[in-house]
Design a protein around this motif. Structure first.
Motif, short mmCIF file in Angstrom:
data_model
loop_
_atom_site.label_atom_id
_atom_site.label_comp_id
_atom_site.label_asym_id
_atom_site.label_seq_id
_atom_site.Cartn_x
_atom_site.Cartn_y
_atom_site.Cartn_z
N GLY A 131 2.25 -22.67 5.83
CA GLY A 131 0.83 -22.92 5.61
C GLY A 131 -0.02 -22.87 6.86
N HIS A 132 0.61 -22.58 8.02
CA HIS A 132 -0.15 -22.54 9.27
C HIS A 132 0.43 -21.46 10.18
CE1 HIS A 132 3.04 -24.46 11.69
NE2 HIS A 132 3.29 -25.12 10.59
N ASP A 133 -0.33 -21.16 11.23
CA ASP A 133 0.16 -20.23 12.25
C ASP A 133 -0.09 -20.88 13.61
OD1 ASP A 133 -2.58 -20.02 12.56
OD2 ASP A 133 -2.72 -17.92 11.97
N MET A 134 -0.24 -20.09 14.67
CA MET A 134 -0.45 -20.65 16.00
C MET A 134 -1.91 -20.93 16.31
SD MET A 134 2.31 -18.58 18.36
CE MET A 134 1.83 -19.51 19.83
N SER A 135 -2.77 -20.73 15.33
CA SER A 135 -4.20 -20.94 15.55
C SER A 135 -4.55 -22.42 15.45
CB SER A 135 -5.01 -20.14 14.53
OG SER A 135 -4.92 -20.74 13.25
N HIS A 140 -3.00 -24.49 4.97
CA HIS A 140 -3.12 -24.42 3.51
C HIS A 140 -1.73 -24.11 2.96
CE1 HIS A 140 -7.58 -24.36 3.11
NE2 HIS A 140 -7.52 -23.85 4.33
N ARG A 141 -1.25 -24.97 2.12
CA ARG A 141 0.11 -24.80 1.59
C ARG A 141 0.14 -23.74 0.50
NH1 ARG A 141 2.75 -29.98 -1.12
NH2 ARG A 141 2.97 -30.67 1.06
N ALA A 161 13.05 -13.46 -11.45
CA ALA A 161 13.22 -12.13 -10.85
C ALA A 161 13.91 -12.18 -9.50
CB ALA A 161 11.86 -11.45 -10.72
N LEU A 162 13.62 -13.20 -8.69
CA LEU A 162 14.08 -13.21 -7.30
C LEU A 162 15.02 -14.36 -6.96
CD1 LEU A 162 10.67 -12.17 -5.75
CD2 LEU A 162 12.77 -10.83 -5.67
N GLY A 163 15.26 -15.24 -7.91
CA GLY A 163 16.29 -16.27 -7.75
C GLY A 163 16.11 -17.14 -6.53
N GLU A 164 17.18 -17.28 -5.74
CA GLU A 164 17.18 -18.17 -4.59
C GLU A 164 16.28 -17.68 -3.45
OE1 GLU A 164 21.19 -18.78 -3.41
OE2 GLU A 164 21.70 -19.99 -5.18
N LYS A 165 15.75 -16.49 -3.55
CA LYS A 165 14.81 -16.00 -2.54
C LYS A 165 13.44 -16.67 -2.67
CE LYS A 165 17.17 -11.57 -2.16
NZ LYS A 165 17.10 -10.11 -2.35
N VAL A 166 13.23 -17.39 -3.76
CA VAL A 166 11.99 -18.12 -3.97
C VAL A 166 12.21 -19.59 -3.61
CG1 VAL A 166 10.22 -18.82 -5.63
CG2 VAL A 166 11.31 -16.58 -5.83
N SER A 167 11.34 -20.13 -2.76
CA SER A 167 11.43 -21.55 -2.40
C SER A 167 10.16 -22.27 -2.81
CB SER A 167 11.65 -21.71 -0.90
OG SER A 167 11.66 -23.08 -0.55
N LEU A 168 10.37 -23.41 -3.49
CA LEU A 168 9.26 -24.30 -3.85
C LEU A 168 9.30 -25.58 -3.02
CD1 LEU A 168 9.40 -23.96 -7.74
CD2 LEU A 168 8.11 -22.59 -6.11
N ASN A 169 10.23 -25.62 -2.07
CA ASN A 169 10.40 -26.79 -1.22
C ASN A 169 9.13 -27.09 -0.44
OD1 ASN A 169 11.19 -27.83 1.69
ND2 ASN A 169 12.77 -28.55 0.28
N GLU A 170 8.71 -28.35 -0.43
CA GLU A 170 7.44 -28.70 0.21
C GLU A 170 7.47 -28.45 1.71
OE1 GLU A 170 5.84 -32.50 -0.67
OE2 GLU A 170 5.69 -32.13 -2.84
N ALA A 171 8.58 -28.75 2.37
CA ALA A 171 8.67 -28.54 3.81
C ALA A 171 8.58 -27.06 4.16
CB ALA A 171 9.97 -29.14 4.35
#
Length: 455
Positions: free
Chosen positions: A27-31, A36-37, A11-21
């Motif tokens: 998976g995090h913020d400034m806290s 969590h990935r 549905a969304l093509g290249e707008k979806v990323s499965l790249n681990e990096a």
């Protein structure tokens, strides 16, 4: 690849990323909270992308967590249950500015600095300014505040209307571009502060203000913390409409000096700003100056040039980054609380007294004009003993605040780290929150593990 990811990618093509990096980054913020990935990241560039992603998530029962600038301090955007991170930074168009009505309509990914840069030549400004260059969608979701709230209000007062994608993928508009309305439930206020647990904000209509004729900033150092805070209380009791009145304790001043080279006297200090006509600014500032002198303050040190004011407030906004100058390698266990202004001096002084018992640096700053202040415990990552001490200090701070009739967060919000205190403050109101959550998101896919599902 799972059927869900196959459908999402189709549905969304290249707008979806499965790249681990990329997933790790989301998976995090400034806290201080553990990362969590997510299973995937979707980079939305318009509302249609949000609708498509949420609809597919709803079909498969997959969690969806909206992400803006990633500047959350309490874990709001950490995908604790997996699913997708829905990155809205690409939705950054300013859709309309209505000069005569003093409002603007923007996509959720527009940041406060971006909007103000656009508005400058029109003589208008957007006033809510949390320290980070946060996105307006995220600011609405967390009911954000900032240094100018004492004069202009928080996002609660600033947001006029929203467009929201609900948990089923439907789009709703929560209000009209008018100053008041008495029709129906106030859906705008329901979503402002819901932290993405009821729907995804895609568009925000906000109030604007004219840029003042004169802006003047001042710094005032005090012999004691009590004198500084008492000056704030008396300023508000005198109905003096200061635009900003910020407090930094001596630890925070020391950090600001090291980080930004300000050269300030290391003492409890107020940063102040006055807006208005030349005569009105002079009258306001003289009245506050007199109060400060009576409370052991030094004479005002003025910053009248725009570049000096910008440097001053940049140092205030970057206070979290200045922590490294006090304790290299530390992680800030940051808190924020808000008390009735009449209890402000008591609350701040008690927080400082307890902070002085800690084996690590602790600093206190605050938007004290509205009773809101922050305590930052500068602990070393991985040191469980320091973390436990900070946790105990924060626990006592929150309880003391609520005993004073205050709230355990006036600005940062609840997220993950403060969820356990929600029932202590709201009691049976938490059950009503859960009922609202269940009605609007029966599958529990909107930012799960947060408001409305725990606490």
């Amino acid at each position: 690849m799972t059927p869900f990811l196959t459908e999402l990618t189709a549905a969304l093509g290249e707008k979806v990323s499965l790249n681990e990096a990329v997933r790790d980054h989301h998976g995090h913020d400034m806290s201080r909270l553990p990362a969590h990935r997510p299973d995937a990241v979707v980079f939305a560039t318009g509302e249609a992308d949000v609708v498509a992603a949420v609809t597919i998530c709803a079909t498969h029962g997959v969690p969806v967590v909206a992400v803006g600038a990633g500047s959350s301090m309490e874990g709001h955007t950490i995908p604790v249950k997996g699913g997708i991170s829905l990155d809205l930074k690409g939705m950054n168009r300013i859709l309309a500015v209505n000069d005569a009505d003093f409002d603007a309509v923007v996509e959720a990914g527009v940041t406060r600095k971006q909007l103000n840069e656009y508005l400058r030549d029109r003589g208008l400004m957007f006033t809510v300014d949390p320290g980070a260059d946060a996105s307006l969608g995220g600011m609405a979701s967390t009911r954000a505040s900032g240094t100018t709230a004492v004069r202009y209000g928080t996002m609660r007062e600033t947001v006029i209307a929203l467009r929201v994608v609900t948990a089923s993928g439907a789009v709703v508009e929560t209000g009209r571009r008018v100053k008041k309305s008495s029709t129906g439930y106030d859906l705008t206020k329901l979503f402002v502060g819901a932290e993405g647990t009821l729907g995804i904000i895609t568009e925000v209509t906000v109030k604007l203000h004219p840029i003042p004729e004169v802006t003047a900033s001042a710094i005032c150092a005090f012999a004691t913390m009590e004198g500084a805070v008492q000056t704030v209380v008396e300023t508000l009791q005198s109905a003096l409409p200061v635009a900003r009145i910020e407090f930094l304790d001596e630890v925070a001043v020391q950090a600001a000096n090291a980080h930004a080279g300000l050269g300030l006297t290391v003492a409890p200090t107020l940063f102040l700003e006055f807006h208005g006509s030349e005569r009105w600014v002079a009258e306001q500032s003289e009245a506050v100056r007199a109060l400060a002198l009576d409370n052991g303050g030094a004479d005002f040190a003025w910053s009248t040039r725009p570049e000096d004011r910008a440097r001053l407030w940049k140092a205030r906004h970057e206070t979290i980054y200045s922590n490294q100058s006090l304790r290299p390698g530390c992680k800030t266990y940051t808190t924020d609380v808000c008390v009735p202004v009449s209890r402000l001096a008591e609350a701040v002084l008690e927080a400082r007294r307890e902070a002085d018992t800690a084996p690590f640096p602790v600093k206190i700053i605050g938007h004290v004009g509205d009773g809101n202040f922050h305590v930052g415990y500068l602990i070393m990552p991985g040191d469980e003993g320091e973390y436990a001490i900070a946790d105990a200090l924060a626990e006592r701070l929150y309880q003391r605040t609520m005993d004073m009739g205050g709230t355990f967060s006036g600005e940062h919000g609840v997220g993950v780290s403060k969820l356990k205190y929600l029932r202590r403050e709201h009691g049976g109101g938490v059950d009503l929150m859960k009922a609202i959550k269940a009605a609007l998101d029966p599958q529990g896919i909107m930012n799960p593990g947060k408001l409305g599902q725990e606490g």
